[in-house]
Design an enzyme around this catalytic site. Structure first.
Site, PDB file in Angstrom:
ATOM      1  N   ARG A  50      54.609  33.969  52.870  1.00 61.12           N
ATOM      2  CA  ARG A  50      56.011  33.524  52.894  1.00 61.12           C
ATOM      3  C   ARG A  50      56.204  32.369  53.864  1.00 61.12           C
ATOM      4  NH1 ARG A  50      59.717  38.853  51.778  1.00 61.12           N
ATOM      5  NH2 ARG A  50      58.238  39.795  50.347  1.00 61.12           N
ATOM      6  N   GLU A  63      58.246  31.250  55.932  1.00 60.52           N
ATOM      7  CA  GLU A  63      59.418  31.581  56.738  1.00 60.52           C
ATOM      8  C   GLU A  63      59.846  30.346  57.520  1.00 60.52           C
ATOM      9  OE1 GLU A  63      61.001  34.289  56.439  1.00 60.52           O
ATOM     10  OE2 GLU A  63      59.569  35.687  55.527  1.00 60.52           O
ATOM     11  N   ARG A  82      55.226  45.383  60.526  1.00 61.81           N
ATOM     12  CA  ARG A  82      56.522  45.888  61.016  1.00 61.81           C
ATOM     13  C   ARG A  82      56.397  47.359  61.432  1.00 61.81           C
ATOM     14  NH1 ARG A  82      61.204  43.087  58.734  1.00 61.81           N
ATOM     15  NH2 ARG A  82      60.723  40.879  59.017  1.00 61.81           N
ATOM     16  N   ARG A 130      59.546  38.767  64.474  1.00 59.10           N
ATOM     17  CA  ARG A 130      59.306  39.755  63.416  1.00 59.10           C
ATOM     18  C   ARG A 130      58.892  39.183  62.072  1.00 59.10           C
ATOM     19  NH1 ARG A 130      64.643  42.795  63.337  1.00 59.10           N
ATOM     20  NH2 ARG A 130      65.326  42.204  61.289  1.00 59.10           N
ATOM     21  N   HIS A 131      58.637  37.876  62.035  1.00 54.33           N
ATOM     22  CA  HIS A 131      58.197  37.251  60.783  1.00 54.33           C
ATOM     23  C   HIS A 131      56.848  36.571  60.955  1.00 54.33           C
ATOM     24  CE1 HIS A 131      62.539  37.516  59.895  1.00 54.33           C
ATOM     25  NE2 HIS A 131      62.102  37.724  58.665  1.00 54.33           N
ATOM     26  N   SER A 162      61.592  47.585  52.080  1.00 55.65           N
ATOM     27  CA  SER A 162      62.671  47.488  51.088  1.00 55.65           C
ATOM     28  C   SER A 162      62.174  48.066  49.780  1.00 55.65           C
ATOM     29  CB  SER A 162      63.075  46.031  50.845  1.00 55.65           C
ATOM     30  OG  SER A 162      63.825  45.535  51.917  1.00 55.65           O
ATOM     31  N   GLU A 166      64.054  46.485  60.008  1.00 56.06           N
ATOM     32  CA  GLU A 166      63.668  46.829  58.634  1.00 56.06           C
ATOM     33  C   GLU A 166      62.150  46.845  58.531  1.00 56.06           C
ATOM     34  OE1 GLU A 166      64.957  43.991  55.595  1.00 56.06           O
ATOM     35  OE2 GLU A 166      63.116  44.486  54.517  1.00 56.06           O
TER      36      GLU A 166
HETATM   37  O1  4AD Z   1      62.009  43.202  51.989  1.00 56.23           O
HETATM   38  P1  4AD Z   1      60.940  42.493  51.217  1.00 56.23           P
HETATM   39  O2  4AD Z   1      61.125  41.034  51.038  1.00 56.23           O
HETATM   40  O3  4AD Z   1      60.840  43.234  49.828  1.00 56.23           O
HETATM   41  C1  4AD Z   1      59.911  42.933  48.841  1.00 56.23           C
HETATM   42  O4  4AD Z   1      59.002  42.161  48.957  1.00 56.23           O
HETATM   43  C2  4AD Z   1      60.072  43.757  47.599  1.00 56.23           C
HETATM   44  N1  4AD Z   1      59.215  43.195  46.558  1.00 56.23           N
HETATM   45  C3  4AD Z   1      59.734  45.180  47.914  1.00 56.23           C
HETATM   46  C4  4AD Z   1      59.985  46.094  46.779  1.00 56.23           C
HETATM   47  O5  4AD Z   1      59.066  46.759  46.327  1.00 56.23           O
HETATM   48  N2  4AD Z   1      61.206  46.173  46.334  1.00 56.23           N
HETATM   49  O6  4AD Z   1      59.536  42.753  51.913  1.00 56.23           O
HETATM   50  C5  4AD Z   1      59.077  44.078  52.105  1.00 56.23           C
HETATM   51  C6  4AD Z   1      58.728  44.331  53.557  1.00 56.23           C
HETATM   52  C7  4AD Z   1      59.861  44.062  54.537  1.00 56.23           C
HETATM   53  O7  4AD Z   1      60.693  45.173  54.669  1.00 56.23           O
HETATM   54  C8  4AD Z   1      59.074  43.769  55.799  1.00 56.23           C
HETATM   55  O8  4AD Z   1      58.684  44.978  56.404  1.00 56.23           O
HETATM   56  C9  4AD Z   1      57.826  43.078  55.281  1.00 56.23           C
HETATM   57  O9  4AD Z   1      57.689  43.443  53.943  1.00 56.23           O
HETATM   58  N3  4AD Z   1      57.924  41.621  55.363  1.00 56.23           N
HETATM   59  C10 4AD Z   1      57.448  40.867  56.361  1.00 56.23           C
HETATM   60  N4  4AD Z   1      56.784  41.194  57.476  1.00 56.23           N
HETATM   61  C11 4AD Z   1      56.432  40.202  58.310  1.00 56.23           C
HETATM   62  N5  4AD Z   1      56.689  38.903  58.087  1.00 56.23           N
HETATM   63  C12 4AD Z   1      57.355  38.520  56.970  1.00 56.23           C
HETATM   64  N6  4AD Z   1      57.599  37.240  56.748  1.00 56.23           N
HETATM   65  C13 4AD Z   1      57.757  39.529  56.044  1.00 56.23           C
HETATM   66  N7  4AD Z   1      58.397  39.518  54.864  1.00 56.23           N
HETATM   67  C14 4AD Z   1      58.487  40.792  54.469  1.00 56.23           C
HETATM   68 MG    MG Z   2      63.847  43.458  52.590  1.00 52.94          MG
END
Ligand code: 4AD
Ligand code: MG
Length: 419
Positions: free
Chosen positions: A198, A200, A393, A206-207, A345, A342
């Protein structure tokens, strides 16, 4: 019994006719003190006296029976082999007396795994993944792997990494979302332990730009409660097993890992806003919770005795197109938060072909771009749902780390592409 110790010299002390070498062996978190007496082994003593801190050594000999030594695990060598002598002094204090700068730690992570603390941390990470896998296997999920070079994203355009794929536009996968859903046309439960890529835009604690997720998708569900139940059990199972198996590692890190109270409460988005409002935090209905709101909610829930809690039924407008609607405004979605952040999700997905296309249009997406995905919904797609659990996380909250960068070996953030 004669045996060998392979590892690196973290310290050398000379006291009279005795050399003490502190060696960190293979993958253990406990250093071994190799004791070489001039009077007993002049040959080995001569080598040991000149060994540089940081050297890779192989030592043959015997452990001193436990209980006899005051200095931890002691080893009396018959022979010492120096396999590699360092060209430079180590970029950190191997005894851990001088604190290491955060940047140095991240840059030399691979080296710092010679210290008990860093080893403890990454052994816990491995244990977490081992038990996550064990749990999902026991529940009958099939482990799958989906592509990381993809033609369409699922989690919003802003964080897509673009790349050139033989003249065509491609992206790095933000999530296995679309593929794990497509597999629901033929399998009833899958999981994938996978990187997320990602782009970001913000530098936060936290990212990451490359992080890891435990992704689950399950078919033939009655509703999202089925999914939440698996997630809740998974997280508790992992925490319990890390607590049992990694007591030494946790002690090394000074972490008291508590098992969150169950059943994990489910609070709706609506209730979350009310709880926040009572504490003086106004959140406009329809907006996502900010980092500050999440943190505040964490404090409110902790006061009630809960470290882990679900926030359910977010407004559909702030969720991705694949999420199933609930009534006019809401969605069958949830977040799982752990001490104010979080970690996951998930939810139920829209499995009905026509409604899925409708959802895409509402979100301003072109269904044509997703034909490969939509095809999977034409042939008897059952109701399904799943989640993506962020490994870093979860781990950072388990270990009470302030910064997500602490818990991944090689960091990818806006400033770091190497090492
Ligand atoms: O909340 P996210 O974006 O949800 C999804 O990717 C959906 N496809 C999930 C699903 O099955 N519905 O990402 C899921 C989790 C977040 O809650 C977070 O814990 C972690 O992935 N996450 C990251 N952790 C660290 N750095 C980042 N840039 C993250 N992006 C997501
Ligand atoms: Mg989410």
């Amino acid at each position: 019994m004669s045996t060998e110790v392979k590892g690196w010299v973290n310290a050398r002390r000379i006291v009279g006719g005795i050399v003490f070498l502190e060696v960190i062996p293979s993958v253990s978190i406990k250093p071994v003190t190799v004791v070489i007496k001039k009077s007993e082994n002049p040959e080995a003593w001569k080598i040991a006296k000149r060994i540089k801190v940081g050297s890779a050594v192989r030592v043959y000999g015997e452990y001193v029976l436990e209980g006899k030594s005051k200095r931890g695990i002691e080893f009396i060598p018959s022979c010492i082999e120096v396999l590699s002598t360092p060209r430079d002094a180590l970029p950190y204090d191997p005894l851990g007396k001088t604190p290491v700068l955060f940047d140095t730690k991240i840059k030399y992570r691979y080296l710092m795994l010679r210290t008990p603390k860093e080893r403890a941390l990454f052994r816990i990470r491995a244990t977490l993944l081992k038990y996550a896998r064990r749990f999902l296997e026991e529940k009958g999920f099939l482990e799958v792997q989906t592509p990381k070079i993809v033609g369409a994203g699922a989690e919003g355009g802003a964080t897509l990494f673009k790349l050139d794929y033989f003249g065509r536009q491609a992206f790095l996968a933000q999530s296995p979302q679309l593929y794990k859903q497509m597999l629901m046309s033929s399998l009833t439960g899958v999981y994938e332990i996978t990187p997320y890529f990602r782009a970001e835009q913000h530098h936060t604690t936290r990212h990451l730009n490359e992080s890891w997720g435990i992704d689950v998708e399950m078919g033939f569900i009655e509703g999202m409660e089925d999914v939440m139940k698996v997630l809740e059990e998974l997280v508790i199972y992992v925490i319990k097993n890390v607590r049992n198996e990694c007591s030494e590692e946790l002690e090394q890190l000074g972490v008291d890992l508590t098992v969150p109270r169950t059943p994990v409460p489910r609070i709706s988005y609506e209730e979350a806003l009310n709880l926040l409002e009572k504490e003086g935090c106004q959140v406009k209905w329809g907006l996502d919770l900010s980092d500050r709101d999440e943190k505040k909610l964490g404090e409110i829930m902790l006061e009630k005795g809960y470290e882990l809690y679900f926030i359910t039924n977010y407004p559909w407008a702030i969720k991705p197109f694949y999420v199933m609607r609930e009534g006019a405004e809401l969605s069958r979605s949830f977040d799982l938060d752990y001490r104010g952040i979080e970690i996951c999700s998930g939810g139920q997905r829209e499995h009905r072909y026509d409604r899925l296309i409708e959802n895409m249009k509402v979100k301003g997406l072109n269904p044509e771009d997703f034909n490969f995905y939509l095809d999977a919904f034409k042939y008897g797609m059952p109701p399904h749902g799943g989640f993506g659990l962020g490994v870093e996380r979860l781990l950072m909250k388990m270990l009470r780390a302030e910064n997500i960068r602490e818990v991944i070996l090689f960091v990818r953030d806006i400033h770091r592409l190497v090492p």
